[in-house]
Design a protein around this motif. Structure first.
Motif, PDB file in Angstrom:
ATOM      1  N   GLU A   1       2.071   0.774   0.882  1.00  0.00           N
ATOM      2  CA  GLU A   1       0.815   1.144   1.558  1.00  0.00           C
ATOM      3  C   GLU A   1       0.365   2.544   1.162  1.00  0.00           C
ATOM      4  O   GLU A   1      -0.826   2.793   0.963  1.00  0.00           O
ATOM      5  CB  GLU A   1       0.996   1.064   3.077  1.00  0.00           C
ATOM      6  N   TYR A   2       1.333   3.446   1.009  1.00  0.00           N
ATOM      7  CA  TYR A   2       1.012   4.824   0.640  1.00  0.00           C
ATOM      8  C   TYR A   2       0.472   4.906  -0.793  1.00  0.00           C
ATOM      9  O   TYR A   2      -0.559   5.536  -1.047  1.00  0.00           O
ATOM     10  CB  TYR A   2       2.258   5.694   0.802  1.00  0.00           C
ATOM     11  N   THR A   3       1.147   4.255  -1.732  1.00  0.00           N
ATOM     12  CA  THR A   3       0.741   4.314  -3.135  1.00  0.00           C
ATOM     13  C   THR A   3      -0.613   3.647  -3.365  1.00  0.00           C
ATOM     14  O   THR A   3      -1.417   4.102  -4.180  1.00  0.00           O
ATOM     15  CB  THR A   3       1.804   3.646  -4.028  1.00  0.00           C
ATOM     16  N   SER A   4      -0.877   2.578  -2.619  1.00  0.00           N
ATOM     17  CA  SER A   4      -2.143   1.862  -2.772  1.00  0.00           C
ATOM     18  C   SER A   4      -3.301   2.560  -2.077  1.00  0.00           C
ATOM     19  O   SER A   4      -4.466   2.186  -2.251  1.00  0.00           O
ATOM     20  CB  SER A   4      -2.007   0.443  -2.222  1.00  0.00           C
ATOM     21  N   GLY A   5      -3.002   3.569  -1.271  1.00  0.00           N
ATOM     22  CA  GLY A   5      -4.043   4.281  -0.550  1.00  0.00           C
ATOM     23  C   GLY A   5      -4.387   3.690   0.802  1.00  0.00           C
ATOM     24  O   GLY A   5      -5.282   4.186   1.492  1.00  0.00           O
ATOM     25  N   LEU A   6      -3.682   2.636   1.207  1.00  0.00           N
ATOM     26  CA  LEU A   6      -3.945   2.024   2.518  1.00  0.00           C
ATOM     27  C   LEU A   6      -3.448   2.904   3.665  1.00  0.00           C
ATOM     28  O   LEU A   6      -3.919   2.779   4.800  1.00  0.00           O
ATOM     29  CB  LEU A   6      -3.278   0.647   2.607  1.00  0.00           C
ATOM     30  N   SER A   7      -2.508   3.783   3.372  1.00  0.00           N
ATOM     31  CA  SER A   7      -1.987   4.702   4.387  1.00  0.00           C
ATOM     32  C   SER A   7      -1.868   6.091   3.785  1.00  0.00           C
ATOM     33  O   SER A   7      -1.507   6.242   2.608  1.00  0.00           O
ATOM     34  CB  SER A   7      -0.613   4.240   4.884  1.00  0.00           C
ATOM     35  N   GLU A   8      -2.214   7.102   4.566  1.00  0.00           N
ATOM     36  CA  GLU A   8      -2.072   8.472   4.089  1.00  0.00           C
ATOM     37  C   GLU A   8      -0.690   9.029   4.415  1.00  0.00           C
ATOM     38  O   GLU A   8      -0.384  10.182   4.107  1.00  0.00           O
ATOM     39  CB  GLU A   8      -3.137   9.369   4.717  1.00  0.00           C
ATOM     40  N   VAL A   9       0.163   8.212   5.006  1.00  0.00           N
ATOM     41  CA  VAL A   9       1.504   8.636   5.400  1.00  0.00           C
ATOM     42  C   VAL A   9       2.537   7.755   4.724  1.00  0.00           C
ATOM     43  O   VAL A   9       2.425   6.530   4.719  1.00  0.00           O
ATOM     44  CB  VAL A   9       1.680   8.548   6.934  1.00  0.00           C
ATOM     45  N   LEU A  10       3.549   8.372   4.140  1.00  0.00           N
ATOM     46  CA  LEU A  10       4.696   7.640   3.614  1.00  0.00           C
ATOM     47  C   LEU A  10       5.699   7.528   4.759  1.00  0.00           C
ATOM     48  O   LEU A  10       6.520   8.414   4.986  1.00  0.00           O
ATOM     49  CB  LEU A  10       5.301   8.371   2.419  1.00  0.00           C
ATOM     50  N   SER A  11       5.587   6.445   5.504  1.00  0.00           N
ATOM     51  CA  SER A  11       6.294   6.329   6.781  1.00  0.00           C
ATOM     52  C   SER A  11       7.807   6.326   6.651  1.00  0.00           C
ATOM     53  O   SER A  11       8.515   6.702   7.590  1.00  0.00           O
ATOM     54  CB  SER A  11       5.846   5.060   7.509  1.00  0.00           C
ATOM     55  N   GLY A  12       8.327   5.914   5.494  1.00  0.00           N
ATOM     56  CA  GLY A  12       9.773   5.849   5.326  1.00  0.00           C
ATOM     57  C   GLY A  12      10.434   7.156   4.982  1.00  0.00           C
ATOM     58  O   GLY A  12      11.656   7.212   4.841  1.00  0.00           O
TER      59      GLY A  12
END
Length: 244
Positions: free
Chosen positions: A165-176
């Motif tokens: 999700e982070y790499t694709s831009g769907l999330s601005e947070v790398l939750s892991g």
């Protein structure tokens, strides 16, 4: 009798030369590197590497290239990787020079969170401190969608929770990936990638100096980062724990 005496004298002289003149001759043959008019400090600021393969010059990271010659240089100038390869055992192990403790916790869904504590007093070549922020920055940069937008080759890090999700831009947070303090951070590996024999190899990460790369960056705490570590039941396994 005279022959025996002469033989003893000759042997004594030969031994004396070997203990004195011989060592002096060996010392005379010692070749010191030429300073070329430079001071010792200036001399050791330059790295000369000979290789048969051409360089691309991508010595900072592999985002814009990863040929073998560049890899050789990066291995020389970057240090404090979280893990290292044990040639005798044929597997990865925690690099105790950089890491003082690593604990793995598995949640009810099978996701595995590695809590990492850095060793004290890690510094870059200029003396500036290395902190958990530098390792977290390294992970964020490797998967950064902004780097991909300008032609960078982002690392395949989908084994980390939220990386896709982070790499694709769907999330601005790398939750892991969570920053837990100056010396501590955590990385959560998705259950779909486990079990994995070379599990520790997923943590082959060098620190990048965020204070130099992004001096104006601001860190903010998300609700997920504030979640208590005791909120879920986990099975815990110890990878390394030592006092510094």
């Amino acid at each position: 009798m005279k022959r025996i005496l002469a033989w003893i004298v000759g042997l004594t002289l030969a031994l004396s030369w070997g203990l004195t003149g011989g060592s002096a001759l060996a010392a005379d043959k010692t070749v010191k590197p030429s300073m070329g008019g430079r001071t010792e400090e200036e001399l050791y600021k330059e790295l000369i590497v000979g290789t048969m393969a051409p360089f691309s010059g991508n010595f900072f990271s592999e985002l814009w290239g990863n040929n073998t010659a560049d890899i050789d240089v990066r291995e020389l100038i970057h240090g404090y990787n979280l893990v290292k390869w044990n040639q005798e055992d044929g597997g990865f192990e925690v690099n105790q020079t950089a890491v003082s403790g690593m604990v793995a916790e598995t949640d009810a869904e099978g996701n595995k969170t590695f809590l990492i504590s850095l060793a004290d007093n890690l510094v870059y070549s200029d003396g500036s401190p290395i902190t958990a922020k530098d390792y977290v920055f390294s992970l964020l940069l490797a998967a950064s969608p902004q780097a991909a937008e300008i032609g960078g080759m982002t690392a395949q890090m989908n084994y980390i929770r939220g990386a896709a999700e982070y790499t694709s831009g769907l999330s601005e947070v790398l939750s892991g990936v969570k920053l837990l303090g100056e010396q501590n951070f955590s990385v959560t590996v998705d259950a779909s990638y486990l079990p994995f024999f070379y599990e520790l190899g997923l943590f082959s990460v060098h620190p990048y100096p965020i204070s130099r790369s992004l001096p104006a960056v601001r860190w903010r705490t998300t609700a997920r980062a504030r979640t208590s570590a005791t909120a879920t039941k986990r099975r815990r396994s110890l990878f390394l724990r030592r006092s510094c």
